[in-house]
Design a protein around this motif. Sequence first.
Motif, PDB file in Angstrom:
ATOM      1  N   ARG A 133       0.834  -1.211   0.000  1.00 28.92           N
ATOM      2  CA  ARG A 133       0.000   0.000   0.000  1.00 28.92           C
ATOM      3  C   ARG A 133       0.866   1.257   0.000  1.00 28.92           C
ATOM      4  O   ARG A 133       0.571   2.232  -0.685  1.00 28.92           O
ATOM      5  CB  ARG A 133      -0.938   0.009   1.204  1.00 28.92           C
ATOM      6  CG  ARG A 133      -2.192  -0.792   1.014  1.00 28.92           C
ATOM      7  CD  ARG A 133      -3.293  -0.416   1.997  1.00 28.92           C
ATOM      8  NE  ARG A 133      -2.851  -0.115   3.340  1.00 28.92           N
ATOM      9  CZ  ARG A 133      -2.694  -1.012   4.303  1.00 28.92           C
ATOM     10  NH1 ARG A 133      -2.939  -2.278   4.076  1.00 28.92           N
ATOM     11  NH2 ARG A 133      -2.310  -0.644   5.504  1.00 28.92           N
ATOM     12  N   ASN A 134       1.940   1.239   0.793  1.00 35.99           N
ATOM     13  CA  ASN A 134       2.826   2.396   0.814  1.00 35.99           C
ATOM     14  C   ASN A 134       3.490   2.596  -0.536  1.00 35.99           C
ATOM     15  O   ASN A 134       3.560   3.720  -1.039  1.00 35.99           O
ATOM     16  CB  ASN A 134       3.885   2.252   1.903  1.00 35.99           C
ATOM     17  CG  ASN A 134       4.944   3.335   1.803  1.00 35.99           C
ATOM     18  OD1 ASN A 134       6.017   3.096   1.259  1.00 35.99           O
ATOM     19  ND2 ASN A 134       4.635   4.520   2.287  1.00 35.99           N
ATOM     20  N   PHE A 135       3.986   1.534  -1.144  1.00 33.15           N
ATOM     21  CA  PHE A 135       4.639   1.656  -2.450  1.00 33.15           C
ATOM     22  C   PHE A 135       3.661   2.205  -3.477  1.00 33.15           C
ATOM     23  O   PHE A 135       4.015   3.066  -4.283  1.00 33.15           O
ATOM     24  CB  PHE A 135       5.202   0.310  -2.903  1.00 33.15           C
ATOM     25  CG  PHE A 135       6.464  -0.102  -2.182  1.00 33.15           C
ATOM     26  CD1 PHE A 135       6.889   0.507  -1.010  1.00 33.15           C
ATOM     27  CD2 PHE A 135       7.228  -1.143  -2.665  1.00 33.15           C
ATOM     28  CE1 PHE A 135       8.049   0.113  -0.355  1.00 33.15           C
ATOM     29  CE2 PHE A 135       8.390  -1.551  -2.026  1.00 33.15           C
ATOM     30  CZ  PHE A 135       8.804  -0.918  -0.864  1.00 33.15           C
ATOM     31  N   ASP A 136       2.412   1.732  -3.458  1.00 35.87           N
ATOM     32  CA  ASP A 136       1.388   2.267  -4.372  1.00 35.87           C
ATOM     33  C   ASP A 136       1.176   3.755  -4.131  1.00 35.87           C
ATOM     34  O   ASP A 136       1.079   4.547  -5.066  1.00 35.87           O
ATOM     35  CB  ASP A 136       0.058   1.529  -4.199  1.00 35.87           C
ATOM     36  CG  ASP A 136       0.030   0.164  -4.846  1.00 35.87           C
ATOM     37  OD1 ASP A 136       0.937  -0.146  -5.646  1.00 35.87           O
ATOM     38  OD2 ASP A 136      -0.903  -0.607  -4.540  1.00 35.87           O
ATOM     39  N   HIS A 137       1.098   4.143  -2.859  1.00 36.55           N
ATOM     40  CA  HIS A 137       0.899   5.550  -2.495  1.00 36.55           C
ATOM     41  C   HIS A 137       2.072   6.405  -2.989  1.00 36.55           C
ATOM     42  O   HIS A 137       1.868   7.466  -3.576  1.00 36.55           O
ATOM     43  CB  HIS A 137       0.745   5.680  -0.984  1.00 36.55           C
ATOM     44  CG  HIS A 137       0.754   7.080  -0.481  1.00 36.55           C
ATOM     45  ND1 HIS A 137      -0.266   7.966  -0.724  1.00 36.55           N
ATOM     46  CD2 HIS A 137       1.680   7.758   0.241  1.00 36.55           C
ATOM     47  CE1 HIS A 137       0.028   9.136  -0.168  1.00 36.55           C
ATOM     48  NE2 HIS A 137       1.205   9.030   0.418  1.00 36.55           N
TER      49      HIS A 137
END
Length: 176
Positions: A133-137
């Motif tokens: 989720r962080n990488f996507d963000h």
Amino acid sequence: LAALQSLVHRDGLHAGSTTFRPYVGRDTIWWTRMFLLAHRLMPEMPILKPAILQTAVSSVLEGISPEGRVAHEVDLRVLPGDAARHTYNTLDTDFLLPSLIKDYLAVARPEDVSAVLSRTNEAGEPHWLAIARNFDHVLAQGHVLTGGLHGRQELLGTAGQSISSWRDSWSATAGA
């Protein structure tokens, strides 16, 4: 190193001094990266045991929001599960997690990486999902970094959103 012992706890590395012990995600990321670099430079003399590195990385992953933001602070006086427990008001913290993960993977043993990735947050989600989720963000917000003032306001979400005001907040908040 003895002075740093007071800042190491089961739930993460705390910022500040022995009298001021908040959990600060950004500081935890920087401290952990510093220890990981020392470990890479002197593998025969690791400063922190694998369990402490697991705790430090996991404590950062615990505070990732459903949107992929990394918690700036965790109010340790608020009960787990309460939305007010985490604040997400420092801009660069979200962008620091990928480098922490890269540095951790370069040093950690496979069984330690597996232990970190399989842990779960307060909502029962595995840490590997929080990383994704962080990488996507970060990828979704990356274009904003070159967008001047308009880009910084977009990154904040709204121009009136509260942002951190600590020592280096001007650079952490991109001067917004």
